[in-house]
Design a protein around this motif. Structure first.
Motif, mmCIF file in Angstrom:
data_model
loop_
_atom_site.group_PDB
_atom_site.id
_atom_site.type_symbol
_atom_site.label_atom_id
_atom_site.label_comp_id
_atom_site.label_asym_id
_atom_site.label_seq_id
_atom_site.Cartn_x
_atom_site.Cartn_y
_atom_site.Cartn_z
ATOM 1 N N PHE A 150 0.931 -1.311 -0.097
ATOM 2 C CA PHE A 150 0.029 -0.030 -0.039
ATOM 3 C C PHE A 150 0.833 1.268 0.062
ATOM 4 O O PHE A 150 0.550 2.272 -0.648
ATOM 5 N N CYS A 151 1.894 1.245 0.761
ATOM 6 C CA CYS A 151 2.757 2.564 0.652
ATOM 7 C C CYS A 151 3.821 2.816 -0.189
ATOM 8 O O CYS A 151 3.955 3.898 -0.728
ATOM 9 N N TYR A 152 4.185 1.532 -0.958
ATOM 10 C CA TYR A 152 5.317 1.767 -1.821
ATOM 11 C C TYR A 152 5.168 1.374 -3.198
ATOM 12 O O TYR A 152 5.964 1.069 -4.112
ATOM 13 N N LEU A 153 3.717 1.065 -3.367
ATOM 14 C CA LEU A 153 3.250 0.595 -4.807
ATOM 15 C C LEU A 153 3.699 1.801 -5.854
ATOM 16 O O LEU A 153 3.917 1.640 -7.087
ATOM 17 N N PRO A 154 3.367 3.130 -5.445
ATOM 18 C CA PRO A 154 3.870 4.196 -6.356
ATOM 19 C C PRO A 154 5.396 4.291 -6.793
ATOM 20 O O PRO A 154 5.683 4.625 -7.900
ATOM 21 N N TYR A 155 6.363 3.759 -6.066
ATOM 22 C CA TYR A 155 7.838 3.525 -6.580
ATOM 23 C C TYR A 155 7.906 2.407 -7.325
ATOM 24 O O TYR A 155 8.775 2.483 -8.276
ATOM 25 N N MET A 156 7.011 1.580 -7.838
ATOM 26 C CA MET A 156 6.699 0.676 -9.000
ATOM 27 C C MET A 156 6.109 1.036 -10.138
ATOM 28 O O MET A 156 6.531 1.258 -11.359
ATOM 29 N N VAL A 157 5.114 1.930 -9.726
ATOM 30 C CA VAL A 157 4.265 2.404 -11.034
ATOM 31 C C VAL A 157 4.953 3.563 -11.804
ATOM 32 O O VAL A 157 4.991 3.449 -12.914
ATOM 33 N N LEU A 158 5.656 4.447 -11.302
ATOM 34 C CA LEU A 158 6.082 5.679 -11.798
ATOM 35 C C LEU A 158 7.082 5.240 -12.613
ATOM 36 O O LEU A 158 7.241 5.920 -13.787
ATOM 37 N N PRO A 159 8.395 4.621 -12.238
ATOM 38 C CA PRO A 159 9.347 4.305 -13.099
ATOM 39 C C PRO A 159 8.958 3.505 -14.360
ATOM 40 O O PRO A 159 9.287 3.724 -15.524
ATOM 41 N N ILE A 160 7.894 2.431 -14.263
ATOM 42 C CA ILE A 160 7.422 1.732 -15.343
ATOM 43 C C ILE A 160 6.751 2.769 -16.270
ATOM 44 O O ILE A 160 6.694 2.735 -17.550
ATOM 45 N N ARG A 167 11.802 -2.700 -19.870
ATOM 46 C CA ARG A 167 12.575 -3.589 -18.866
ATOM 47 C C ARG A 167 13.302 -2.612 -17.882
ATOM 48 O O ARG A 167 13.426 -2.861 -16.739
ATOM 49 N N GLY A 168 13.759 -1.574 -18.477
ATOM 50 C CA GLY A 168 14.545 -0.681 -17.563
ATOM 51 C C GLY A 168 13.532 -0.212 -16.525
ATOM 52 O O GLY A 168 13.977 -0.028 -15.386
ATOM 53 N N GLY A 169 12.363 0.472 -16.753
ATOM 54 C CA GLY A 169 11.559 0.934 -15.817
ATOM 55 C C GLY A 169 11.064 -0.469 -14.739
ATOM 56 O O GLY A 169 11.129 0.034 -13.156
ATOM 57 N N ILE A 170 11.099 -1.440 -15.024
ATOM 58 C CA ILE A 170 10.791 -2.702 -14.145
ATOM 59 C C ILE A 170 11.773 -2.773 -13.328
ATOM 60 O O ILE A 170 11.560 -3.058 -12.049
ATOM 61 N N ILE A 171 13.152 -2.910 -13.923
ATOM 62 C CA ILE A 171 14.112 -3.202 -12.819
ATOM 63 C C ILE A 171 14.359 -1.999 -11.910
ATOM 64 O O ILE A 171 14.424 -2.258 -10.870
ATOM 65 N N THR A 172 14.149 -0.738 -12.434
ATOM 66 C CA THR A 172 14.286 0.273 -11.640
ATOM 67 C C THR A 172 13.228 0.453 -10.407
ATOM 68 O O THR A 172 13.624 0.651 -9.368
ATOM 69 N N GLY A 173 12.150 0.124 -10.698
ATOM 70 C CA GLY A 173 11.191 -0.130 -9.557
ATOM 71 C C GLY A 173 11.356 -1.307 -8.832
ATOM 72 O O GLY A 173 11.034 -0.919 -7.797
ATOM 73 N N CYS A 174 11.649 -2.344 -9.397
ATOM 74 C CA CYS A 174 12.042 -3.465 -8.419
ATOM 75 C C CYS A 174 13.166 -3.091 -7.236
ATOM 76 O O CYS A 174 12.909 -3.353 -6.193
ATOM 77 N N ILE A 175 14.208 -2.292 -7.897
ATOM 78 C CA ILE A 175 15.228 -1.970 -7.036
ATOM 79 C C ILE A 175 14.640 -0.982 -6.048
ATOM 80 O O ILE A 175 14.951 -0.934 -4.723
ATOM 81 N N LEU A 176 13.891 -0.013 -6.313
ATOM 82 C CA LEU A 176 13.366 0.998 -5.271
ATOM 83 C C LEU A 176 12.645 0.335 -4.353
ATOM 84 O O LEU A 176 12.611 0.701 -3.100
ATOM 85 N N VAL A 177 11.708 -0.330 -4.678
ATOM 86 C CA VAL A 177 10.674 -1.083 -3.737
ATOM 87 C C VAL A 177 11.470 -2.086 -2.794
ATOM 88 O O VAL A 177 11.425 -2.060 -1.564
ATOM 89 N N PHE A 178 12.430 -2.806 -3.476
ATOM 90 C CA PHE A 178 13.155 -3.760 -2.632
ATOM 91 C C PHE A 178 14.117 -3.024 -1.393
ATOM 92 O O PHE A 178 14.339 -3.420 -0.256
#
Length: 308
Positions: free
Chosen positions: A187-197, A232-243
């Motif tokens: 709930f709190c960190y979903l935007p960190y995944m959506v915005l890079p993608i 793929r770049g946005g997916i990787i960036t979002g995964c790194i930010l969330v993790f």
């Protein structure tokens, strides 16, 4: 006159080159100095404290360097903190919980974030701005406020259990377990995944998708074969930010979880503020930092081109 004009032109060229070099030096020096002062030096101090011994004093740290009578420096390295992390189940459990919960959170954010980013990128430009603004609106609210809102929703007398009781169902214990912690992190960190993608999907070439349709691809196959590789770049960036941000989270596991959902953030708080064990806190921080930086460096080396 000819010689003087030649000397003047040479002098002007030298001045221009020196000016360009000086401008480039100062432009690069500012961020480098910032990184050295506020990143490298603090990490070095944390690394140094992790090899000290915890004592009852102010600050609660033993000395690492000693001077003998002959002015010889003796350095004492204490590896007890790192050995304790490998032997005691308390720290191993926190490590396993942090990895498992963070990985699950990142995967759920990816499953939810990619369709959201894809849907936003397919709307009109004005609608995209409005949707991105609404998505970013949650990030402007403090994490504690959002967590307390979730407590009111997930508690035994909260909104969800009130809905269940309205339909004649028994109340469910949503708080104090892995579900509550993962739900709060998503709930709190979903935007960190959506915005890079979304930033990648809003710019990629639509002709690639049209070419895939012309070659007979179905919409789902086009997304799998064309859209996902392009972003793929946005997916990787979002995964790194969330993790990287969720693995050290403290407030969400503390308020929504229980003793079974012990994570790194709660251990850091306990060791630093309750036990006053600064050395152990720094050792845990170094291990957590290495665990985060290692996969990031591997991803950067393997997929560096797609991240640019």
């Amino acid at each position: 006159m000819i010689k003087s004009s030649i000397l003047t032109s040479i002098f002007n060229r030298i001045c221009k080159k020196l000016n360009n070099v000086s401008n480039g030096f100062f432009v690069s020096a500012v961020p480098n100095v910032w990184i050295i002062i506020f990143f490298i030096i603090p990490i070095f101090l944390i690394f140094k404290i992790s090899f000290t011994e915890s004592v009852i004093s102010i600050p609660p740290l033993g000395k690492m360097c000693f001077f003998t009578d002959n002015w010889v420096i003796n350095i004492k390295l204490n590896f007890v903190n790192y050995v304790r992390m490998l032997r005691e189940n308390y720290y191993l459990t926190a490590f396993v919980n942090s990895v498992v919960i963070t990985t699950i959170t990142t995967f759920i954010c990816l499953l939810l974030g990619f369709p959201m980013a894809y849907g936003i990128s397919k709307t009109k430009v004005r609608t995209q701005s409005a949707l991105v603004g609404l998505l970013s609106l949650s990030m402007w609210t403090a994490t504690l406020i959002r967590v307390y809102a979730l407590i009111n929703i997930l508690s035994s007398n909260g909104t969800l259990n009130s809905i269940l009781s309205f339909f004649g169902l028994q109340p469910v214990k949503f708080l104090g377990n892995y579900f509550a912690v993962c739900f709060g992190l998503v709930f709190c960190y979903l935007p960190y995944m959506v915005l890079p993608i979304y930033s990648i999907l809003s710019k990629y070439d639509e002709s690639c998708v049209e070419a895939a349709y012309d070659l007979g691809c179905t919409p789902l196959k086009t997304i799998w074969k064309v859209t996902i590789p392009l972003c793929r770049g946005g997916i990787i960036t979002g995964c790194i930010l969330v993790f990287a941000t969720t693995i050290g989270e403290f407030s969400i596991p503390e308020l929504l979880g229980s003793s079974d959902t012990l994570m790194f953030g709660r251990i850091l708080w306990t060791e630093f503020f309750n036990n006053l064990n600064w050395a152990m806190t720094c050792a845990i921080s170094i291990v957590m930092m290495v665990f985060i930086i290692t996969p990031i460096c591997f991803i950067q080396k393997r997929y560096g081109e797609s991240l640019r």
